[in-house]
Design a protein around this motif. Sequence first.
Motif, mmCIF file in Angstrom:
data_model
loop_
_atom_site.group_PDB
_atom_site.id
_atom_site.type_symbol
_atom_site.label_atom_id
_atom_site.label_comp_id
_atom_site.label_asym_id
_atom_site.label_seq_id
_atom_site.Cartn_x
_atom_site.Cartn_y
_atom_site.Cartn_z
ATOM 1 N N ASN A 26 -9.674 -4.522 -10.686
ATOM 2 C CA ASN A 26 -10.763 -4.544 -11.668
ATOM 3 C C ASN A 26 -11.010 -3.167 -12.276
ATOM 4 O O ASN A 26 -11.843 -3.030 -13.162
ATOM 5 N N THR A 27 -10.321 -2.159 -11.780
ATOM 6 C CA THR A 27 -10.430 -0.802 -12.321
ATOM 7 C C THR A 27 -9.161 -0.505 -13.104
ATOM 8 O O THR A 27 -8.221 -1.294 -13.116
ATOM 9 N N ARG A 28 -9.123 0.644 -13.728
ATOM 10 C CA ARG A 28 -7.901 1.057 -14.432
ATOM 11 C C ARG A 28 -7.123 2.067 -13.604
ATOM 12 O O ARG A 28 -6.389 2.885 -14.130
ATOM 13 N N VAL A 29 -7.265 1.968 -12.306
ATOM 14 C CA VAL A 29 -6.670 2.930 -11.381
ATOM 15 C C VAL A 29 -5.240 2.516 -11.029
ATOM 16 O O VAL A 29 -4.970 1.340 -10.769
ATOM 17 N N ASP A 30 -4.335 3.485 -11.018
ATOM 18 C CA ASP A 30 -2.963 3.280 -10.569
ATOM 19 C C ASP A 30 -2.939 3.568 -9.070
ATOM 20 O O ASP A 30 -3.266 4.677 -8.649
ATOM 21 N N TYR A 31 -2.577 2.577 -8.266
ATOM 22 C CA TYR A 31 -2.684 2.739 -6.810
ATOM 23 C C TYR A 31 -1.522 2.089 -6.078
ATOM 24 O O TYR A 31 -0.826 1.239 -6.622
ATOM 25 N N GLU A 32 -1.333 2.490 -4.840
ATOM 26 C CA GLU A 32 -0.393 1.865 -3.913
ATOM 27 C C GLU A 32 -1.099 1.753 -2.567
ATOM 28 O O GLU A 32 -1.764 2.697 -2.142
ATOM 29 N N ILE A 33 -0.922 0.619 -1.905
ATOM 30 C CA ILE A 33 -1.555 0.405 -0.605
ATOM 31 C C ILE A 33 -0.483 0.363 0.477
ATOM 32 O O ILE A 33 0.537 -0.308 0.310
ATOM 33 N N SER A 34 -0.727 1.077 1.569
ATOM 34 C CA SER A 34 0.152 1.025 2.740
ATOM 35 C C SER A 34 -0.657 0.506 3.924
ATOM 36 O O SER A 34 -1.503 1.224 4.456
ATOM 37 N N LEU A 35 -0.394 -0.730 4.303
ATOM 38 C CA LEU A 35 -1.076 -1.306 5.466
ATOM 39 C C LEU A 35 -0.639 -0.576 6.736
ATOM 40 O O LEU A 35 -1.457 -0.290 7.605
ATOM 41 N N GLU A 36 0.643 -0.241 6.811
ATOM 42 C CA GLU A 36 1.177 0.441 7.993
ATOM 43 C C GLU A 36 0.458 1.770 8.249
ATOM 44 O O GLU A 36 0.104 2.095 9.376
ATOM 45 N N ASN A 37 0.203 2.526 7.177
ATOM 46 C CA ASN A 37 -0.468 3.826 7.313
ATOM 47 C C ASN A 37 -1.983 3.745 7.126
ATOM 48 O O ASN A 37 -2.672 4.747 7.282
ATOM 49 N N LYS A 38 -2.464 2.554 6.751
ATOM 50 C CA LYS A 38 -3.889 2.339 6.468
ATOM 51 C C LYS A 38 -4.379 3.302 5.389
ATOM 52 O O LYS A 38 -5.436 3.925 5.516
ATOM 53 N N THR A 39 -3.585 3.404 4.303
ATOM 54 C CA THR A 39 -3.932 4.312 3.212
ATOM 55 C C THR A 39 -3.864 3.608 1.867
ATOM 56 O O THR A 39 -3.157 2.614 1.691
ATOM 57 N N VAL A 40 -4.618 4.186 0.933
ATOM 58 C CA VAL A 40 -4.520 3.814 -0.473
ATOM 59 C C VAL A 40 -4.213 5.102 -1.215
ATOM 60 O O VAL A 40 -4.986 6.064 -1.148
ATOM 61 N N SER A 41 -3.069 5.144 -1.890
ATOM 62 C CA SER A 41 -2.689 6.303 -2.691
ATOM 63 C C SER A 41 -3.112 6.037 -4.125
ATOM 64 O O SER A 41 -2.775 5.004 -4.699
ATOM 65 N N VAL A 42 -3.859 6.973 -4.693
ATOM 66 C CA VAL A 42 -4.399 6.822 -6.039
ATOM 67 C C VAL A 42 -3.869 7.948 -6.907
ATOM 68 O O VAL A 42 -3.936 9.117 -6.528
#
Length: 64
Positions: A26-42
Amino acid sequence: MKKHILFVPDMKCQNCVKHISEELDNTRVDYEISLENKTVSVSGDNDAIHAAKNAIRNAGYTIQ
């Protein structure tokens, strides 16, 4: 473009990833999610980081 990594310790399963993704979409953010590392890279500036943090919190998760 600068990349920021947000640690989301209570992201534990694929369903968590789905909830966070739905909010981030719902945002205009470019992101990647890593469940293994429990991170969201923005990727982006401070506004993008702020929007991503709000979206993750709206999904019901905490950020460290």
